[in-house]
Design a protein around this motif. Structure first.
Motif, mmCIF file in Angstrom:
data_model
loop_
_atom_site.group_PDB
_atom_site.id
_atom_site.type_symbol
_atom_site.label_atom_id
_atom_site.label_comp_id
_atom_site.label_asym_id
_atom_site.label_seq_id
_atom_site.Cartn_x
_atom_site.Cartn_y
_atom_site.Cartn_z
ATOM 1 N N ARG A 1 0.807 -1.145 0.091
ATOM 2 C CA ARG A 1 -0.092 0.092 -0.022
ATOM 3 C C ARG A 1 1.032 1.228 0.050
ATOM 4 N NH1 ARG A 1 -2.510 -3.719 3.407
ATOM 5 N NH2 ARG A 1 -4.932 -4.126 2.501
ATOM 6 N N LEU A 2 0.823 2.152 -1.118
ATOM 7 C CA LEU A 2 1.418 3.292 -1.265
ATOM 8 C C LEU A 2 0.633 4.418 -1.480
ATOM 9 C CD1 LEU A 2 4.718 1.854 -3.227
ATOM 10 C CD2 LEU A 2 4.418 2.153 -0.848
ATOM 11 N N GLY A 3 0.534 5.194 -0.894
ATOM 12 C CA GLY A 3 -0.443 6.482 -1.005
ATOM 13 C C GLY A 3 -1.990 5.802 -0.877
ATOM 14 N N GLY A 4 -2.707 6.212 -1.895
ATOM 15 C CA GLY A 4 -4.119 5.579 -2.125
ATOM 16 C C GLY A 4 -4.128 4.321 -2.802
ATOM 17 N N ALA A 5 -2.816 3.841 -3.388
ATOM 18 C CA ALA A 5 -2.780 2.666 -4.346
ATOM 19 C C ALA A 5 -2.527 1.456 -3.616
ATOM 20 C CB ALA A 5 -1.802 2.709 -5.077
ATOM 21 N N GLU A 6 -3.005 0.305 -4.106
ATOM 22 C CA GLU A 6 -2.788 -1.258 -3.469
ATOM 23 C C GLU A 6 -2.320 -2.027 -4.610
ATOM 24 O OE1 GLU A 6 -5.770 -2.633 -1.590
ATOM 25 O OE2 GLU A 6 -6.128 -1.164 0.240
ATOM 26 N N PHE A 7 -1.277 -2.663 -4.287
ATOM 27 C CA PHE A 7 -0.773 -3.611 -5.388
ATOM 28 C C PHE A 7 -0.596 -5.073 -4.738
ATOM 29 C CE2 PHE A 7 1.219 0.536 -5.936
ATOM 30 C CZ PHE A 7 0.840 0.764 -7.286
ATOM 31 N N GLY A 8 -1.408 -5.951 -5.186
ATOM 32 C CA GLY A 8 -1.679 -7.330 -4.471
ATOM 33 C C GLY A 8 -0.432 -8.116 -5.016
ATOM 34 N N ALA B 1 5.045 9.476 -19.130
ATOM 35 C CA ALA B 1 4.906 8.142 -18.125
ATOM 36 C C ALA B 1 3.763 7.662 -17.622
ATOM 37 C CB ALA B 1 6.002 8.007 -17.152
ATOM 38 N N VAL B 2 3.156 8.612 -16.924
ATOM 39 C CA VAL B 2 1.527 8.001 -16.619
ATOM 40 C C VAL B 2 0.725 7.834 -17.548
ATOM 41 C CG1 VAL B 2 -0.358 9.063 -15.441
ATOM 42 C CG2 VAL B 2 1.715 9.848 -14.673
ATOM 43 N N ALA B 3 0.882 8.435 -18.803
ATOM 44 C CA ALA B 3 -0.004 8.019 -20.045
ATOM 45 C C ALA B 3 0.356 6.505 -20.436
ATOM 46 C CB ALA B 3 0.217 8.945 -21.021
ATOM 47 N N ALA B 4 1.691 6.347 -20.490
ATOM 48 C CA ALA B 4 2.107 5.029 -20.999
ATOM 49 C C ALA B 4 1.996 3.990 -19.987
ATOM 50 C CB ALA B 4 3.852 5.249 -21.071
ATOM 51 N N GLY B 5 1.474 4.087 -18.645
ATOM 52 C CA GLY B 5 1.318 2.957 -17.797
ATOM 53 C C GLY B 5 1.903 3.117 -16.568
ATOM 54 N N ALA B 6 2.714 4.191 -16.116
ATOM 55 C CA ALA B 6 3.557 3.856 -14.929
ATOM 56 C C ALA B 6 2.574 4.227 -13.911
ATOM 57 C CB ALA B 6 4.374 5.224 -14.792
ATOM 58 N N ASP B 7 2.977 3.408 -12.700
ATOM 59 C CA ASP B 7 2.093 3.504 -11.526
ATOM 60 C C ASP B 7 2.715 4.327 -10.621
ATOM 61 O OD1 ASP B 7 0.193 0.990 -11.926
ATOM 62 O OD2 ASP B 7 2.128 -0.020 -12.487
ATOM 63 N N ILE B 8 4.177 4.292 -10.529
ATOM 64 C CA ILE B 8 4.801 5.393 -9.668
ATOM 65 C C ILE B 8 5.754 6.336 -10.420
ATOM 66 C CG2 ILE B 8 6.395 5.152 -7.782
ATOM 67 C CD1 ILE B 8 5.553 2.087 -7.467
ATOM 68 N N HIS C 1 -1.515 15.144 -10.968
ATOM 69 C CA HIS C 1 -1.849 13.721 -10.974
ATOM 70 C C HIS C 1 -2.255 13.444 -9.382
ATOM 71 C CE1 HIS C 1 -0.459 13.068 -15.028
ATOM 72 N NE2 HIS C 1 0.531 13.691 -14.707
ATOM 73 N N PRO C 2 -3.293 13.683 -8.966
ATOM 74 C CA PRO C 2 -3.807 13.457 -7.575
ATOM 75 C C PRO C 2 -3.579 11.850 -7.146
ATOM 76 C CG PRO C 2 -5.012 14.876 -8.536
ATOM 77 C CD PRO C 2 -4.327 14.360 -9.643
ATOM 78 N N GLY C 3 -3.817 10.912 -8.026
ATOM 79 C CA GLY C 3 -4.064 9.532 -7.706
ATOM 80 C C GLY C 3 -2.527 8.885 -7.951
ATOM 81 N N LEU C 4 -1.535 9.506 -8.488
ATOM 82 C CA LEU C 4 -0.302 8.564 -8.796
ATOM 83 C C LEU C 4 0.414 8.579 -7.683
ATOM 84 C CD1 LEU C 4 1.825 8.136 -10.817
ATOM 85 C CD2 LEU C 4 2.596 10.444 -10.698
#
Length: 284
Positions: free
Chosen positions: A9-16, A52-59, A93-96
């Motif tokens: 869990r980083l910021g508001g994101a979760e990676f399982g 990078a965000v447009a290309a699919g970066a999560d972080i 990018h508030p959710g990045l």
């Protein structure tokens, strides 16, 4: 002591488990080994982050100091390069998930205050207060291995009885220390830190045996993009290491790595999505 659910869990994101997170490199430095200062200017760095965000970066991982030898960068200058940029990136990018690549606790604190979600410490706790900064701001922390080297130094005739065992002991110890200081276990990653305090043989051995680090239960970050061990193995200059990088990413993902620090976001996203598809929906 790692997250019981295996969720990062980083910021508001979760990676399982079974999910691969792409971390895009963004160097706010004039002397990066890879891009030679292409994203040093503020506007150029913002454009690169947007791409990078447009290309699919999560972080997006923002760095203000070159990893290797070079001109001295003071703490104040590192802050000048990173903190305003992190603040603007957070606004755009508030959710990045925003990461800051630093070994200095003061820089980590000010970047967290500006909106960073993760402190990427590539120098193995050189500043012991950095983990405390992560705890104070409830942000993530990368625990790395540099073979005892100080920041911005290169290995010279380095040797290990077993490089993987040395890395595992160091990074797990740093993760456990961070938890004892108040960092949440589900905000921690471990990084074998290819080429830092290691020669090509060591970095290849770490890649081949990455599953041993994944077996610790801590999420593993790998930063192999265009590194010297790939160039030396394949006899390729920096500009021709893309295929080798993708191969190393795929091997690392198959063996259990979860987060991948890269220069070419789109290519990495495509390769990792292919690995996920080949492995199946639930991962390897």
């Amino acid at each position: 002591m790692s997250s019981p659910s295996g969720v990062l869990r980083l910021g508001g994101a979760e990676f399982g488990p079974g999910q691969y997170a792409v971390m895009a490199v963004l160097n706010r430095t004039p002397d990066s080994f890879y891009d030679k200062g292409a994203t040093f200017a503020f506007d150029a760095a913002l454009a690169a982050a947007d791409a990078a965000v447009a290309a699919g970066a999560d972080i997006v991982d923002v760095g203000g100091v070159k990893a290797g030898y070079g001109e001295h960068v003071s703490t104040e200058e590192e802050i000048r390069r990173t903190v305003p940029f992190v603040a603007e990136l957070r606004r755009r990018h508030p959710g990045l998930v925003i990461s800051v690549d630093t070994w200095r606790a003061r820089v980590g604190r000010e970047c967290a205050e500006a909106g960073a979600d993760l402190i990427n410490d590539t120098w193995s706790g050189a500043d012991p207060d950095l983990a405390r900064a992560a705890a104070e701001y409830d942000v993530g922390l990368v625990c790395s291995h540099s073979g005892g080297l100080g920041p911005r130094t290169d290995p010279h005739r380095v040797s290990y009885a077993d490089v993987v065992a040395d890395v595992e002991s160091t990074v797990v110890g740093l993760a456990e220390r961070a938890v004892s200081l108040g960092v949440r276990p589900d905000r921690l990653l471990i990084d074998p830190t290819h080429d830092f305090g290691k020669n090509t043989y060591h970095s290849l051995e770490l890649t081949r045996r990455l599953g041993e680090l994944a077996a610790t239960g801590w999420p593993v970050l790998v930063a192999v993009s265009n590194k010297d061990f790939i160039g030396e193995t394949l006899d390729r200059p920096v500009a021709e290491r893309g295929p080798g990088t993708l191969a190393a990413l795929a091997v690392s993902a198959w063996l259990g790595a979860r987060v991948f620090r890269v220069h070419d976001t789109a290519a990495a996203r495509g390769a990792l999505d292919a690995v996920a598809g080949l492995a199946g929906a639930d991962g390897v």
